[in-house]
Design an enzyme around this catalytic site. Structure first.
Site, PDB file in Angstrom:
ATOM      1  N   ASN A  92      10.378   5.026  -4.954  1.00 37.95           N
ATOM      2  CA  ASN A  92       9.164   4.206  -4.907  1.00 37.95           C
ATOM      3  C   ASN A  92       9.540   2.737  -5.040  1.00 37.95           C
ATOM      4  O   ASN A  92      10.458   2.400  -5.766  1.00 37.95           O
ATOM      5  CB  ASN A  92       8.213   4.597  -6.049  1.00 37.95           C
ATOM      6  CG  ASN A  92       6.772   4.333  -5.698  1.00 37.95           C
ATOM      7  OD1 ASN A  92       6.269   4.843  -4.701  1.00 37.95           O
ATOM      8  ND2 ASN A  92       6.103   3.511  -6.476  1.00 37.95           N
ATOM      9  N   HIS A 148      -5.664  15.639   0.028  1.00 38.08           N
ATOM     10  CA  HIS A 148      -6.899  14.864   0.186  1.00 38.08           C
ATOM     11  C   HIS A 148      -7.513  14.999   1.580  1.00 38.08           C
ATOM     12  O   HIS A 148      -8.318  14.172   1.985  1.00 38.08           O
ATOM     13  CB  HIS A 148      -6.636  13.397  -0.160  1.00 38.08           C
ATOM     14  CG  HIS A 148      -6.251  13.206  -1.599  1.00 38.08           C
ATOM     15  ND1 HIS A 148      -5.577  12.101  -2.075  1.00 38.08           N
ATOM     16  CD2 HIS A 148      -6.455  13.995  -2.668  1.00 38.08           C
ATOM     17  CE1 HIS A 148      -5.371  12.243  -3.370  1.00 38.08           C
ATOM     18  NE2 HIS A 148      -5.884  13.375  -3.761  1.00 38.08           N
ATOM     19  N   ARG A 187      -2.312   0.004  -3.705  1.00 38.97           N
ATOM     20  CA  ARG A 187      -1.937  -0.798  -4.867  1.00 38.97           C
ATOM     21  C   ARG A 187      -0.811  -1.793  -4.674  1.00 38.97           C
ATOM     22  O   ARG A 187      -0.475  -2.520  -5.586  1.00 38.97           O
ATOM     23  CB  ARG A 187      -1.655   0.135  -6.057  1.00 38.97           C
ATOM     24  CG  ARG A 187      -2.939   0.829  -6.500  1.00 38.97           C
ATOM     25  CD  ARG A 187      -2.772   1.875  -7.555  1.00 38.97           C
ATOM     26  NE  ARG A 187      -4.055   2.510  -7.828  1.00 38.97           N
ATOM     27  CZ  ARG A 187      -4.570   3.511  -7.119  1.00 38.97           C
ATOM     28  NH1 ARG A 187      -3.910   4.010  -6.096  1.00 38.97           N
ATOM     29  NH2 ARG A 187      -5.748   4.017  -7.420  1.00 38.97           N
TER      30      ARG A 187
HETATM   31  P1  NAD Z   1      -1.010   3.821  -4.055  1.00 42.99           P
HETATM   32  O1  NAD Z   1      -1.493   2.794  -3.077  1.00 42.99           O
HETATM   33  O2  NAD Z   1      -1.674   3.942  -5.375  1.00 42.99           O
HETATM   34  O3  NAD Z   1       0.529   3.564  -4.363  1.00 42.99           O
HETATM   35  C1  NAD Z   1       1.453   3.379  -3.337  1.00 42.99           C
HETATM   36  C2  NAD Z   1       2.808   3.259  -3.991  1.00 42.99           C
HETATM   37  O4  NAD Z   1       3.783   3.274  -2.965  1.00 42.99           O
HETATM   38  C3  NAD Z   1       3.006   1.969  -4.789  1.00 42.99           C
HETATM   39  O5  NAD Z   1       3.554   2.304  -6.046  1.00 42.99           O
HETATM   40  C4  NAD Z   1       3.992   1.160  -3.941  1.00 42.99           C
HETATM   41  O6  NAD Z   1       4.915   0.424  -4.726  1.00 42.99           O
HETATM   42  C5  NAD Z   1       4.710   2.245  -3.186  1.00 42.99           C
HETATM   43  N1  NAD Z   1       5.167   1.858  -1.862  1.00 42.99           N
HETATM   44  C6  NAD Z   1       4.516   1.125  -0.919  1.00 42.99           C
HETATM   45  N2  NAD Z   1       5.244   1.081   0.217  1.00 42.99           N
HETATM   46  C7  NAD Z   1       6.379   1.795  -0.044  1.00 42.99           C
HETATM   47  C8  NAD Z   1       7.523   2.111   0.732  1.00 42.99           C
HETATM   48  N3  NAD Z   1       7.677   1.688   1.986  1.00 42.99           N
HETATM   49  N4  NAD Z   1       8.500   2.851   0.160  1.00 42.99           N
HETATM   50  C9  NAD Z   1       8.394   3.289  -1.131  1.00 42.99           C
HETATM   51  N5  NAD Z   1       7.330   3.018  -1.905  1.00 42.99           N
HETATM   52  C10 NAD Z   1       6.331   2.285  -1.354  1.00 42.99           C
HETATM   53  O7  NAD Z   1      -0.989   5.197  -3.270  1.00 42.99           O
HETATM   54  P2  NAD Z   1      -1.201   6.681  -3.796  1.00 42.99           P
HETATM   55  O8  NAD Z   1      -0.449   6.905  -5.048  1.00 42.99           O
HETATM   56  O9  NAD Z   1      -0.969   7.570  -2.641  1.00 42.99           O
HETATM   57  O10 NAD Z   1      -2.749   6.732  -4.187  1.00 42.99           O
HETATM   58  C11 NAD Z   1      -3.743   6.164  -3.344  1.00 42.99           C
HETATM   59  C12 NAD Z   1      -4.788   7.119  -2.796  1.00 42.99           C
HETATM   60  O11 NAD Z   1      -5.314   6.593  -1.568  1.00 42.99           O
HETATM   61  C13 NAD Z   1      -4.248   8.456  -2.419  1.00 42.99           C
HETATM   62  O12 NAD Z   1      -5.248   9.378  -2.618  1.00 42.99           O
HETATM   63  C14 NAD Z   1      -3.970   8.307  -0.918  1.00 42.99           C
HETATM   64  O13 NAD Z   1      -4.144   9.510  -0.235  1.00 42.99           O
HETATM   65  C15 NAD Z   1      -5.038   7.362  -0.442  1.00 42.99           C
HETATM   66  N6  NAD Z   1      -4.560   6.518   0.689  1.00 42.99           N
HETATM   67  C16 NAD Z   1      -4.045   7.144   1.800  1.00 42.99           C
HETATM   68  C17 NAD Z   1      -3.535   6.388   2.832  1.00 42.99           C
HETATM   69  C18 NAD Z   1      -2.964   7.126   4.022  1.00 42.99           C
HETATM   70  O14 NAD Z   1      -3.418   8.223   4.362  1.00 42.99           O
HETATM   71  N7  NAD Z   1      -1.913   6.583   4.664  1.00 42.99           N
HETATM   72  C19 NAD Z   1      -3.561   4.985   2.789  1.00 42.99           C
HETATM   73  C20 NAD Z   1      -4.143   4.380   1.637  1.00 42.99           C
HETATM   74  C21 NAD Z   1      -4.624   5.168   0.588  1.00 42.99           C
END
Ligand code: NAD
Length: 246
Positions: A214, A122, A35
């Protein structure tokens, strides 16, 4: 007192901390979240569907070729390395502060950083199973496959990740809830807190030390005792400057 000092004090007076995190924990390791502005939603035009549609159970069964094209390109990052947030959390576990890391991420970076008590809500890209015979397959075999990865028996291999429409593993969820209800502090970071049931886990915490780290605001900000709108890796480096030497 600065926000970091407040966080430091909260941690110093806690003995059973749980961390709940999401995709934002891994952005500083080069893995895009969903997002943020540069997140995976910006890739919608390339595939014509939003991520929630592509990584859903229905889509996986109907269009496995496109699922795997998207999945291999966007959700697997075998070379990614833990950043200061992963390392800081592992350090906190070694110091006896952190009792559990609960993550929505599927990248395995907490374990790579050395965390032992990790609840992967997940699942993980590192585990893969044949849908026909149940044989386990390595991530390497999935990455190296052309198109849809298949088992020797002909069955389709499915990553052990929880796709949209699928339920969470009850043992993992139960363990996470148990850890939260016993915690005297909860740190939530790098998650938009919009994906349920993961986001709802925050409601199991009833203590008075809830810290949210966040980049952007979340709908739980008003419930928190401390909100830090900054990069989580940067925050952990400020907490534990010794991580710079790693
Ligand atoms: P999201 O993408 O909905 O939200 C990410 C949040 O993190 C945002 O609010 C953003 O402002 C914040 N953010 C981004 N970089 C940041 C940083 N460096 N420091 C602090 N905040 C930061 O992610 P979500 O809530 O985890 O939901 C998305 C779904 O997709 C989950 O189920 C997740 O497991 C999955 N997903 C996983 C990965 C991974 O395994 N790395 C990557 C993408 C999505």
């Amino acid at each position: 007192m600065s926000q970091i000092d407040t966080l430091r004090e909260m941690i110093a007076s806690s003995h059973s901390i749980v961390f709940l995190g999401g995709a934002g924990v891994s952005t500083e390791s080069g893995i895009p979240d969903f997002r943020s502005e540069s997140g995976l939603y910006s890739a919608v035009s390339e595939f014509g569907y939003p991520p929630e549609t592509i990584i859903s159970h229905t889509f996986f069964l109907k269009k496995p070729e496109m699922f795997y094209e998207y999945y291999k390109k966007n959700l697997i990052a075998t070379d990614a390395l833990p950043n200061a947030a992963h390392k800081g959390l592992a350090l906190m576990e070694r110091l006896g502060k952190i009792k559990a890391v609960i993550t929505q991420n599927i990248d395995g970076l907490h374990q790579k950083a050395g965390s032992k008590s990790v609840y992967e809500l997940h699942g993980s890209v590192w585990r893969n199973t044949c849908m026909k015979c149940g044989k386990k397959h390595s991530l390497e075999s999935v990455v190296n496959s052309v198109g849809v990865p298949r088992c020797e028996c002909g069955g389709m291999i499915k990553p052990d990740v929880v796709l949209y429409e699928e339920g969470l593993d009850e043992n993992v969820l139960g363990g996470a809830i148990n850890a939260i209800t016993r915690a005297d502090m909860m740190i939530v970071g790098g998650t938009s807190l919009t994906v349920y049931p993961a986001a709802g886990l925050i409601n199991y915490y009833s203590g008075s030390r809830l810290a949210l780290i966040n980049k952007s605001a979340t709908s739980y900000d008003n419930n928190a005792d401390l909100v830090i709108n900054d990069a989580i890796g940067k925050v952990f480096l400020e907490l534990y400057p010794q991580l710079l030497e790693d």
